[in-house]
Structure formats: structure tokens, C-alpha cells
Design a protein around this motif. Structure first.
Motif, PDB file in Angstrom:
ATOM      1  N   THR A 205       0.881  -1.165   0.158  1.00 11.56           N
ATOM      2  CA  THR A 205      -0.048   0.056  -0.018  1.00 11.56           C
ATOM      3  C   THR A 205       0.868   1.214   0.024  1.00 11.56           C
ATOM      4  O   THR A 205       0.800   2.190  -0.662  1.00 11.56           O
ATOM      5  N   SER A 206       1.856   1.395   0.933  1.00  6.52           N
ATOM      6  CA  SER A 206       2.687   2.660   0.867  1.00  6.52           C
ATOM      7  C   SER A 206       3.251   2.733  -0.240  1.00  6.52           C
ATOM      8  O   SER A 206       3.634   4.107  -0.599  1.00  6.52           O
TER       9      SER A 206
ATOM     10  N   PHE B 213       0.715   3.786  -3.120  1.00  5.17           N
ATOM     11  CA  PHE B 213      -0.047   5.061  -2.889  1.00  5.17           C
ATOM     12  C   PHE B 213       0.965   6.212  -2.914  1.00  5.17           C
ATOM     13  O   PHE B 213       0.613   7.379  -3.406  1.00  5.17           O
TER      14      PHE B 213
ATOM     15  N   CYS C 250      -2.331   1.439  -9.559  1.00  2.17           N
ATOM     16  CA  CYS C 250      -1.665   1.608  -8.288  1.00  2.17           C
ATOM     17  C   CYS C 250      -2.927   1.351  -7.152  1.00  2.17           C
ATOM     18  O   CYS C 250      -2.615   0.462  -6.054  1.00  2.17           O
ATOM     19  N   LEU C 251      -3.956   1.953  -7.357  1.00  2.59           N
ATOM     20  CA  LEU C 251      -4.984   1.644  -6.471  1.00  2.59           C
ATOM     21  C   LEU C 251      -5.694   0.436  -6.594  1.00  2.59           C
ATOM     22  O   LEU C 251      -6.101  -0.292  -5.593  1.00  2.59           O
TER      23      LEU C 251
ATOM     24  N   ILE D 154      -3.590  -1.703  -4.155  1.00  2.00           N
ATOM     25  CA  ILE D 154      -3.969  -1.447  -2.754  1.00  2.00           C
ATOM     26  C   ILE D 154      -5.124  -2.355  -2.322  1.00  2.00           C
ATOM     27  O   ILE D 154      -5.334  -2.763  -1.376  1.00  2.00           O
TER      28      ILE D 154
ATOM     29  N   MET E  78      -1.049   3.917   3.800  1.00  2.71           N
ATOM     30  CA  MET E  78      -1.303   5.333   3.086  1.00  2.71           C
ATOM     31  C   MET E  78      -0.712   6.542   3.854  1.00  2.71           C
ATOM     32  O   MET E  78      -0.176   7.493   3.029  1.00  2.71           O
TER      33      MET E  78
ATOM     34  N   TYR F 103       2.157   9.189   2.456  1.00  2.00           N
ATOM     35  CA  TYR F 103       2.074  10.564   2.300  1.00  2.00           C
ATOM     36  C   TYR F 103       3.139  11.395   3.067  1.00  2.00           C
ATOM     37  O   TYR F 103       3.763  12.258   2.534  1.00  2.00           O
TER      38      TYR F 103
END
Length: 328
Positions: free
Chosen positions: A232-233, A236, A258-259, A262, A280, A284
Motif C-alpha cells: 500500500t505505501s 499510494f 496503483c489503487l 491497494i 497510506m 504521504y
């Protein structure tokens, strides 16, 4: 007379060469795209070639044909190619030795006692198992999500780096790389060394969503390190950076990929919902950290960059004012 004719021929050849170089410099991405398109179409009839390989070859075609609006015109080609050479040698080194480093970390972790076991805690939190992502299941969806998950740890980063190289943007190459494994491996390791959390299917006693046919001992080791979800990291972070690109088609297709990675972590019962949320947040933070590092580095390297990397600007005078434009 003969010297005049030879001079005119030489000037003509020089002019034609300059025009061809200008044409190539402006539309080189089309030639590269046509090469990948030819390779992709060549693979289509072969049943022995996996559908996954064919899809990813067409992704390279998409990357080439959506590059035009993002191509940098303010940098010198030779310094850029030199930097790219060093950069890709570094990437090849990581690809060769990165998993060895990761394996040593896992073996060290397994040899130590668990500090915090999150398995019983996470399994009792309502909806944390991501069951809502599996309300509708089909063989096609399962195949698709297995495909994107199995390729979602490295391939999104490579796609982003290849496209950044194609548009001659070395800063983006660095930013995609920093925001992915380079910074995240250091930020996420303390969590993996502190928390013991295994994949959803293993904790709940369900079949393995990836159908890996693991034995009990192998399953216990491979299903470690879920919090936060690094799939996920990574994806995202790539998604957040892709939103900064100009081309809408690339943003949509790459963002969807990419999504999908996830979402696949929930559909395949790999990660818990809190793993995904934490991943996520980590993405960020990593993107913002890479922004900070590159901004500070640009200040420190401003003089050598202006001297050797960027094209010199020339003033255009308009009445009493002047603007700076790049020498393209």
C-alpha cells in the motif's frame, strides 16, 4: 568555384543533420513507443507468453505515447544521460542485493522474541478483516488482483522511473525512487521489528488468497510483517506523485493500477484495513519527506546545476521589460 560548391554541400549536409537531430530530439518518444508497440503486437499470438507479460508490454507503449506533455526542454542531454547511467547502475545494484538485505532483516526478526503481538487485537476489530472488499468475488477478479498484487511491489516504481527517464526529468526519477523503497525501508523497519502481525487469511484460518500452497513453517514466516502494508505505501506514494503529471491518460491508467494493488491486499485477505490506512499515511509522509530532501538539495546544488545541467537562458526584450526563455 569548386571550394564554393564543397562549402555549399557541407553547409547543406550540416543543415540537414541539424534538422534531423532536432526532429529526433522532439519525437524520439514516438520511435520508442513504436518499438514497444511492435514487440507487444508480436507477443499477442503466442499462447506460451502470459497475459500478464502482454499487458505490461502495452503499459510501456502507453508510457511512451503519453510522454509528450511532460518532456523537459530546459536540460542538457549529455549531463542527463550521464546522471541516468549512474542512477540505473544504482537501481541494478539494489535489485541484485536488496532482497538479500531484506532476508537478513527477516531472519533477525524471527530469531528475536515478539515485542507486541497484534494478531489477536486486529482479528477482533470489526470490519478490520476487509470482508467488504470480498462481497463480490469471481475467477476473473481473483486472477486480476493476484496479477496486480504479485507485481505491485516493484513494477509501479519501475514504470514511473522509466517514464521519468523518457521525459528527461531526473528530479522525478529521484523523487519516485526516494518515495518508494529507498526511504520507506528505513521508516517501516522499526514497525516490522516491533510488531508481530500476520496476513488475514493465516490468522483467520482461511485459504491463501494468493494460492501459494505454503507449508505450515513457510506460511508462518512469509505471512509476517503486515503493519503497515508496504504494498500500500509503495503504490499510494506512486499514486500521489502521478497526480502531479500533466497527461491525464497516464494519470488515470497508472493511478488505476496503483489503487488496484491497494484494493487487492484486502480482496485477497493479505492485509488488514488498519494496515492499509497506516500504509497510506506512511506514503504521504514519505512523499513529503522526499519533497523536503530534494528542495534542500536543489538549493545546495544550484550553482553546479545551472552551470552543467540546465540550459542557459537568454533575455528577450519587450519595450522596457525583458523575459528569460530557454535555449531549446
Amino acid at each position: 568555384m569548386q571550394k564554393l560548391v564543397e562549402k555549399n554541400i557541407g553547409e547543406t549536409i550540416k543543415y540537414i543533420g541539424a534538422e534531423l537531430w532536432e526532429l529526433l530530439n522532439k519525437y524520439y518518444f514516438v520511435l520508442i513507443g513504436l518499438f514497444f508497440l511492435h514487440r507487444a503486437l508480436h507477443l499477442v499470438p503466442y499462447l506460451s507468453i502470459s497475459l500478464t507479460s502482454k499487458i505490461y508490454m502495452f503499459m510501456l507503449v502507453l508510457i511512451c505515447f503519453t510522454a509528450y506533455s511532460d518532456i523537459r526542454q530546459d536540460i542538457k542531454l549529455i549531463p542527463f544521460l550521464l546522471l541516468c547511467s549512474v542512477f540505473f547502475l544504482f537501481i541494478f545494484y539494489i535489485n541484485e542485493h536488496g532482497y538479500e538485505f531484506w532476508g537478513k532483516m527477516l531472519r533477525w526478526q524471527i530469531s528475536k522474541s515478539v515485542i507486541v503481538n497484534l494478531n489477536p487485537i486486529f482479528s477482533k476489530i470489526p470490519f478490520n478483516d476487509g470482508s467488504f472488499a470480498r462481497i463480490y468475488k469471481s475467477e476473473t477478479l481473483t486472477w486480476f488482483f493476484r496479477m496486480v498484487y504479485n507485481n505491485g511491489f516493484v513494477l509501479p516504481v519501475l514504470f514511473a522511473i522509466y517514464r521519468s527517464a523518457l521525459i528527461k526529468d531526473f528530479k522525478k526519477m529521484l523523487q519516485y525512487t526516494l518515495s518508494a523503497h529507498i526511504l520507506q525501508i528505513f521508516l517501516i523497519t522499526p514497525f516490522y521489528l516491533t510488531f508481530h502481525l500476520q496476513e488475514v487469511w493465516y490468522v483467520l484460518g482461511q485459504p491463501d488468497g494468493l494460492a501459494r500452497h505454503l507449508g505450515p513453517q513457510a506460511a508462518a514466516g512469509i505471512t509476517l510483517n503486515c503493519f503497515p502494508s508496504m504494498h500500500t505505501s509503495i503504490c499510494f506514494a506512486m499514486f500521489l506523485l502521478a497526480l502531479r503529471e500533466r497527461n491525464r491518460i497516464f494519470k488515470f491508467v497508472f493511478g488505476f493500477f496503483c489503487l488496484s494493488v491497494i484494493y487487492s491486499t484486502l480482496y485477497l485477505e493479505i492485509h488488514w484495513v488498519l494496515d492499509v490506512i497506516a500504509g497510506m499515511i506512511l506514503a504521504y509522509v514519505t512523499v513529503k519527506l522526499s519533497d523536503f530532501i530534494l528542495d534542500k538539495s536543489k538549493i545546495l546544488l544550484e550553482k553546479p546545476l545551472n552551470a552543467f545541467y540546465y540550459k542557459k537562458s537568454k533575455p528577450i526584450y519587450v519595450k522596457n521589460y525583458y523575459l528569460y526563455t530557454m535555449k531549446n
